[in-house]
Motif scaffolding. Structure first.
Motif, PDB file in Angstrom:
ATOM      1  N   LEU A 287       0.833  -1.202   0.000  1.00  0.00           N
ATOM      2  CA  LEU A 287       0.000   0.000   0.000  1.00  0.00           C
ATOM      3  C   LEU A 287       0.871   1.257   0.000  1.00  0.00           C
ATOM      4  O   LEU A 287       0.549   2.245  -0.672  1.00  0.00           O
ATOM      5  N   ALA A 288       1.969   1.220   0.747  1.00  0.00           N
ATOM      6  CA  ALA A 288       2.867   2.378   0.783  1.00  0.00           C
ATOM      7  C   ALA A 288       3.499   2.619  -0.591  1.00  0.00           C
ATOM      8  O   ALA A 288       3.690   3.772  -1.001  1.00  0.00           O
ATOM      9  N   ILE A 289       3.803   1.542  -1.310  1.00  0.00           N
ATOM     10  CA  ILE A 289       4.334   1.696  -2.665  1.00  0.00           C
ATOM     11  C   ILE A 289       3.284   2.313  -3.578  1.00  0.00           C
ATOM     12  O   ILE A 289       3.560   3.238  -4.352  1.00  0.00           O
ATOM     13  N   LEU A 290       2.057   1.821  -3.499  1.00  0.00           N
ATOM     14  CA  LEU A 290       0.977   2.392  -4.302  1.00  0.00           C
ATOM     15  C   LEU A 290       0.804   3.881  -4.001  1.00  0.00           C
ATOM     16  O   LEU A 290       0.529   4.682  -4.896  1.00  0.00           O
ATOM     17  N   GLU A 291       0.981   4.245  -2.743  1.00  0.00           N
ATOM     18  CA  GLU A 291       0.818   5.641  -2.344  1.00  0.00           C
ATOM     19  C   GLU A 291       1.844   6.542  -3.035  1.00  0.00           C
ATOM     20  O   GLU A 291       1.587   7.717  -3.283  1.00  0.00           O
ATOM     21  N   GLN A 292       3.006   5.998  -3.376  1.00  0.00           N
ATOM     22  CA  GLN A 292       4.020   6.791  -4.065  1.00  0.00           C
ATOM     23  C   GLN A 292       3.562   7.205  -5.466  1.00  0.00           C
ATOM     24  O   GLN A 292       4.083   8.158  -6.033  1.00  0.00           O
TER      25      GLN A 292
END
Length: 306
Positions: A287-292
């Motif tokens: 999810l943190a990667i998607l947030e980027q």
């Protein structure tokens, strides 16, 4: 009778390695009666002596050596399992089950996966090609961890959905067509059209765009794979309304013309998942990667990582 336990095996191996019950008790931080109970339960379980008592050092029987050999393997496997679960919980290793449409998979996910591979090489993403309704159903049933869905969606107490991207819809036209610089429903309604399947959010968006201008066109063909639709357009089979790949808007589209729509037709995309408290570390890191790669509402540029 109690079943075989790892603690009992650990006790047996410690006695064999250290030679006495007292040394094993000290090394394992257990009382000597507990050590004796572990060995007694093991010997009852196998109905045979496992240790030869007497003298200054306790020695194993043949059965004790065999059990200790297998016990060492079991303890190593248990240690590996504990470490693997720890890595999964920490989010540096594990599997994430993702649901997304084929269009998202082709257009947006390659950059996401590339970034994930650099930052978390041991996280494996298992992708299912699903429509938004199927993705939400998979999240509710626990067969998916994260979904990328069209917005808006009906609210749900079990599923969190937040905006991720806004991609402009464009007219994809055969290169040979004589077309105006901006495409309106008036101009496009009587042309040969290639639509997404009626069950999709993209189909509803397209039909609402035409309906607002008083048109209800029928498609020449309906299918649900973006790249196949582009190929049919390139073959002059018809025109399609599809989202622009804003992750790389300069990428050439051979044998195609891309024209903006009037009125503009944005496609909103969201990230859906179950409550964060129920997700493991691998899913939270994904999810943190998607947030980027998230776009703020109204933003025209994609956030990109270097």
């Amino acid at each position: 009778m109690r079943e075989l336990s790892l603690d009992q095996l650990k006790t047996l191996i410690a006695i064999i390695d250290l030679g006495t019950f007292s040394a094993a008790a000290q090394a394992l931080h257990l009382s000597q009666p507990t050590i004796s109970l572990h060995i007694s339960e093991l010997e009852q379980r196998f109905d045979t002596p496992l240790l030869v008592r007497g003298g200054r050092r306790v020695t194993p029987t043949a059965a004790g050596l065999t059990l200790a050999e297998h016990g060492r393997k079991l303890l190593r496997d248990a240690d590996e399992a504990i470490a693997a679960v720890g890595r999964q919980v920490a989010g540096v290793k594990g599997r994430v089950r993702l649901g997304a449409s084929s269009g998202i998979l082709v257009a947006q996910l390659p950059q996401v996966m590339e970034t994930l591979g650099r930052q978390f090489p041991d996280i494996d993403v298992n992708v299912s090609i699903t429509g938004s309704a199927e993705t939400l159903q998979g999240l509710e049933q626990g067969t998916l961890d994260i979904g990328i869905v069209a917005m808006p969606q009906n609210p749900s107490k079990e599923i969190t959905i937040r905006h991720w991207r806004t991609d402009p819809m464009m007219a994809f036209l055969p290169a040979a067509w004589q077309a105006p610089k901006i495409i309106t429903p008036d101009w496009l309604a009587d042309k040969a059209l290639i639509f997404n399947e009626p069950s999709t959010h993209m189909y509803r968006l397209t039909m609402e765009w035409f309906a607002a201008a008083g048109y209800a066109p029928r498609a020449k063909i309906e299918l649900n794979y973006t790249e196949a639709m582009k190929s049919l357009v390139a073959a002059s089979y018809g025109a399609a309304i599809l989202p622009l790949d804003t992750s790389d808007p300069t990428r050439p589209q051979p044998m195609l013309q891309l024209r903006p729509l009037r009125p503009a037709l944005p496609r909103q995309i969201g990230i859906a998942h179950r409550p964060l408290s129920t997700l493991d570390g691998a899913s939270r890191n994904f999810l943190a990667i998607l947030e980027q790669f998230r776009q703020s509402p109204g933003s025209k540029k994609t956030l990109r990582t270097k």
